[in-house]
Structure formats: structure tokens, C-alpha cells
Design a protein around this motif. Structure first.
Motif, PDB file in Angstrom:
ATOM      1  N   MET A   1       0.773  -0.968   0.032  1.00 11.25           N
ATOM      2  CA  MET A   1      -0.131  -0.138  -0.139  1.00 11.25           C
ATOM      3  C   MET A   1       0.881   0.982   0.076  1.00 11.25           C
ATOM      4  N   ILE A   2       2.114   1.040   0.699  1.00 13.04           N
ATOM      5  CA  ILE A   2       2.838   2.178   1.326  1.00 13.04           C
ATOM      6  C   ILE A   2       4.186   1.275   0.253  1.00 13.04           C
ATOM      7  N   GLU A   3       4.922   2.046   0.165  1.00 11.67           N
ATOM      8  CA  GLU A   3       6.106   1.800  -0.687  1.00 11.67           C
ATOM      9  C   GLU A   3       7.082   3.242   0.225  1.00 11.67           C
ATOM     10  N   MET A   4       8.058   2.782   0.517  1.00 11.85           N
ATOM     11  CA  MET A   4       9.287   3.919   0.641  1.00 11.85           C
ATOM     12  C   MET A   4      10.688   3.315   0.560  1.00 11.85           C
ATOM     13  N   GLN A   5      11.691   4.164  -0.578  1.00 13.02           N
ATOM     14  CA  GLN A   5      12.815   3.603  -0.866  1.00 13.02           C
ATOM     15  C   GLN A   5      13.510   4.720  -0.492  1.00 13.02           C
ATOM     16  N   GLY A   6      14.380   5.268   0.909  1.00 12.69           N
ATOM     17  CA  GLY A   6      16.147   6.089   1.009  1.00 12.69           C
ATOM     18  C   GLY A   6      14.879   7.664   1.215  1.00 12.69           C
ATOM     19  N   LEU A   7      13.782   7.242   1.651  1.00  7.50           N
ATOM     20  CA  LEU A   7      13.090   8.755   1.451  1.00  7.50           C
ATOM     21  C   LEU A   7      13.779   9.697   1.875  1.00  7.50           C
ATOM     22  N   THR A   8      14.541  10.542   1.629  1.00  8.29           N
ATOM     23  CA  THR A   8      14.953  11.984   2.271  1.00  8.29           C
ATOM     24  C   THR A   8      14.380  13.057   2.220  1.00  8.29           C
ATOM     25  N   LYS A   9      14.222  13.642   2.870  1.00 13.25           N
ATOM     26  CA  LYS A   9      13.707  15.611   2.739  1.00 13.25           C
ATOM     27  C   LYS A   9      14.775  16.624   2.928  1.00 13.25           C
ATOM     28  N   LYS A  10      15.229  17.564   2.442  1.00 16.63           N
ATOM     29  CA  LYS A  10      16.431  18.496   3.066  1.00 16.63           C
ATOM     30  C   LYS A  10      15.915  19.726   2.751  1.00 16.63           C
ATOM     31  N   PHE A  11      15.629  20.789   3.907  1.00 14.20           N
ATOM     32  CA  PHE A  11      15.316  22.146   3.342  1.00 14.20           C
ATOM     33  C   PHE A  11      16.536  22.388   3.921  1.00 14.20           C
ATOM     34  N   ASP A  12      17.807  23.133   2.794  1.00 13.39           N
ATOM     35  CA  ASP A  12      18.411  23.505   2.104  1.00 13.39           C
ATOM     36  C   ASP A  12      19.323  22.659   3.277  1.00 13.39           C
ATOM     37  N   ALA A  52       7.370  17.328  -2.712  1.00 13.56           N
ATOM     38  CA  ALA A  52       8.732  16.842  -3.400  1.00 13.56           C
ATOM     39  C   ALA A  52       9.722  16.109  -2.574  1.00 13.56           C
ATOM     40  N   PRO A  53      10.488  14.689  -2.386  1.00 13.83           N
ATOM     41  CA  PRO A  53      11.538  13.891  -1.851  1.00 13.83           C
ATOM     42  C   PRO A  53      12.860  14.902  -2.718  1.00 13.83           C
ATOM     43  N   THR A  54      13.821  14.903  -1.267  1.00  8.80           N
ATOM     44  CA  THR A  54      15.094  15.186  -2.147  1.00  8.80           C
ATOM     45  C   THR A  54      15.795  14.593  -2.817  1.00  8.80           C
ATOM     46  N   ALA A  55      15.727  13.351  -1.884  1.00 15.87           N
ATOM     47  CA  ALA A  55      15.840  12.341  -2.818  1.00 15.87           C
ATOM     48  C   ALA A  55      15.066  10.812  -2.146  1.00 15.87           C
ATOM     49  N   GLY A  56      15.552   9.836  -2.860  1.00 19.12           N
ATOM     50  CA  GLY A  56      15.036   8.946  -3.046  1.00 19.12           C
ATOM     51  C   GLY A  56      13.281   7.991  -3.399  1.00 19.12           C
ATOM     52  N   SER A  57      12.924   7.424  -3.070  1.00 20.69           N
ATOM     53  CA  SER A  57      10.975   7.623  -3.925  1.00 20.69           C
ATOM     54  C   SER A  57      10.437   6.744  -3.141  1.00 20.69           C
ATOM     55  N   ALA A  58       9.103   7.630  -3.413  1.00 19.34           N
ATOM     56  CA  ALA A  58       7.680   7.097  -2.366  1.00 19.34           C
ATOM     57  C   ALA A  58       6.844   6.000  -3.269  1.00 19.34           C
ATOM     58  N   ARG A  59       6.252   5.406  -3.154  1.00 16.68           N
ATOM     59  CA  ARG A  59       4.276   4.385  -4.019  1.00 16.68           C
ATOM     60  C   ARG A  59       4.000   4.503  -2.901  1.00 16.68           C
ATOM     61  N   VAL A  60       2.487   4.749  -3.376  1.00 19.91           N
ATOM     62  CA  VAL A  60       1.222   4.301  -2.735  1.00 19.91           C
ATOM     63  C   VAL A  60       0.294   4.266  -3.767  1.00 19.91           C
ATOM     64  N   VAL A  61      -0.108   3.095  -3.041  1.00 17.93           N
ATOM     65  CA  VAL A  61      -1.610   2.525  -3.381  1.00 17.93           C
ATOM     66  C   VAL A  61      -0.829   2.153  -5.304  1.00 17.93           C
ATOM     67  N   GLY A  62       0.442   2.064  -4.917  1.00 21.54           N
ATOM     68  CA  GLY A  62       1.122   1.583  -6.275  1.00 21.54           C
ATOM     69  C   GLY A  62       1.717   2.939  -7.257  1.00 21.54           C
ATOM     70  N   HIS A  63       1.305   4.289  -6.815  1.00 16.11           N
ATOM     71  CA  HIS A  63       1.609   5.481  -7.532  1.00 16.11           C
ATOM     72  C   HIS A  63       2.668   6.202  -6.660  1.00 16.11           C
TER      73      HIS A  63
END
Ligand SMILES: Nc1ncnc2c1ncn2[C@@H]1O[C@H](COP(=O)(O)OP(=O)(O)OP(=O)(O)O)[C@@H](O)[C@H]1O
Ligand SMILES: [Mg+2]
Length: 115
Positions: A1-12, A52-63
Motif C-alpha cells: 500500500m505504501i512503499e518508501m525507499q531511501g526517502l529523504t527531505k532536506k530544507f537547505d 517533493a522528496p530531495t532523494a529516494g522514492s515512495a509509492r502509494v497505492v502503486g503510484h
């Protein structure tokens, strides 16, 4: 249902979410616990395709949350600690407005006590 791969977010210079890899199955309930500023809301905002993530990816319900953000937003509802309500609208106007946005026909419901 939810897949996260190396999900990363940087603010500066600040890394708000760092390298999160996680799978959540259909029907599974997950609670993200952490101190203030740990990155919980930022994670949810990325999963809801609001941020938007800075790096990595995520899918929700396959999207994919980046490539198919609109499809993700169609499936996801988020209620944050600051709901950002339009305070000038009444409850009924809210239901009408968002119903219309979602393609529902506007229906005038008269409470039983007034009919
Ligand atoms: N739009 C933004 N611009 C810059 N920094 C941000 C932004 N949004 C969040 N941050 C920073 O990213 C970090 C993670 O914030 P986030 O809101 O995701 O934490 P949280 O775990 O939800 O915290 P809380 O428990 O207080 O709700 C914090 O240091 C925050 O100040
Ligand atoms: Mg938060």
C-alpha cells in the motif's frame, strides 16, 4: 500500500527526513512516533504528494509520489495538526464546496425540523 525507499527531505542545510525505507501492507496501521521536529509531518506530506522528496522514492497505492502525484492525491486524505480551514465558510458551505470539487451534485438538504 505504501512503499518508501531511501526517502529523504532536506530544507537547505537541514535534513528533515533521512533515508527512510519502509513498507506498509494493505490494512496495516502504522504510527510514526518521534519528538517535535523528528520529520513525521514532512514524511506524511511527501507520501501525500504535497512535498517533493530531495532523494529516494515512495509509492502509494502503486503510484509514484513524484511522477504520479495527482493520482496519489486522489487516494490520500491528510488531516494535520493545523487543518487550515477556511474560517469564513460554514460547515454546510464546506460540504457543498468540497463535494462540488469532487464532482458531487449539490443537494439542498432541509433539516426535518424546518420542513
Ligand atoms: N517548509 C519547511 N521549511 C524549512 N524547514 C522545515 C519545513 N518544514 C519542516 N521543516 C523542519 O523540518 C524538521 C522536521 O519537521 P516536521 O514538521 O516534519 O517534524 P514533526 O516530526 O512533524 O514535528 P512535530 O512533532 O512538532 O509535529 C523540523 O526541524 C522543521 O523545522
Ligand atoms: Mg508534525
Amino acid at each position: 500500500m505504501i512503499e518508501m525507499q531511501g526517502l529523504t527531505k532536506k530544507f537547505d542545510d537541514l535534513t528533515a527526513v533521512k533515508d527512510v525505507t519502509l513498507s506498509i501492507a494493505p490494512g496495516e496501521v502504522l504510527a510514526l512516533l518521534g519528538p517535535n521536529g523528528a520529520g513525521k509531518t514532512t514524511t506524511v506530506r511527501m507520501l501525500a504528494a504535497i512535498l517533493a522528496p530531495t532523494a529516494g522514492s515512495a509509492r502509494v497505492v502503486g503510484h509514484d509520489v513524484v511522477a504520479e502525484g495527482q493520482e496519489v492525491r486522489r487516494h490520500v486524505g491528510v488531516l494535520t495538526e493545523a487543518p487550515g480551514l477556511y474560517t469564513r465558510m460554514t460547515g454546510r458551505e464546506y460540504l457543498d464546496f468540497f463535494g462540488e470539487v469532487r464532482g458531487f451534485r449539490s443537494v439542498n438538504v432541509v433539516p426535518a425540523s424546518m420542513s
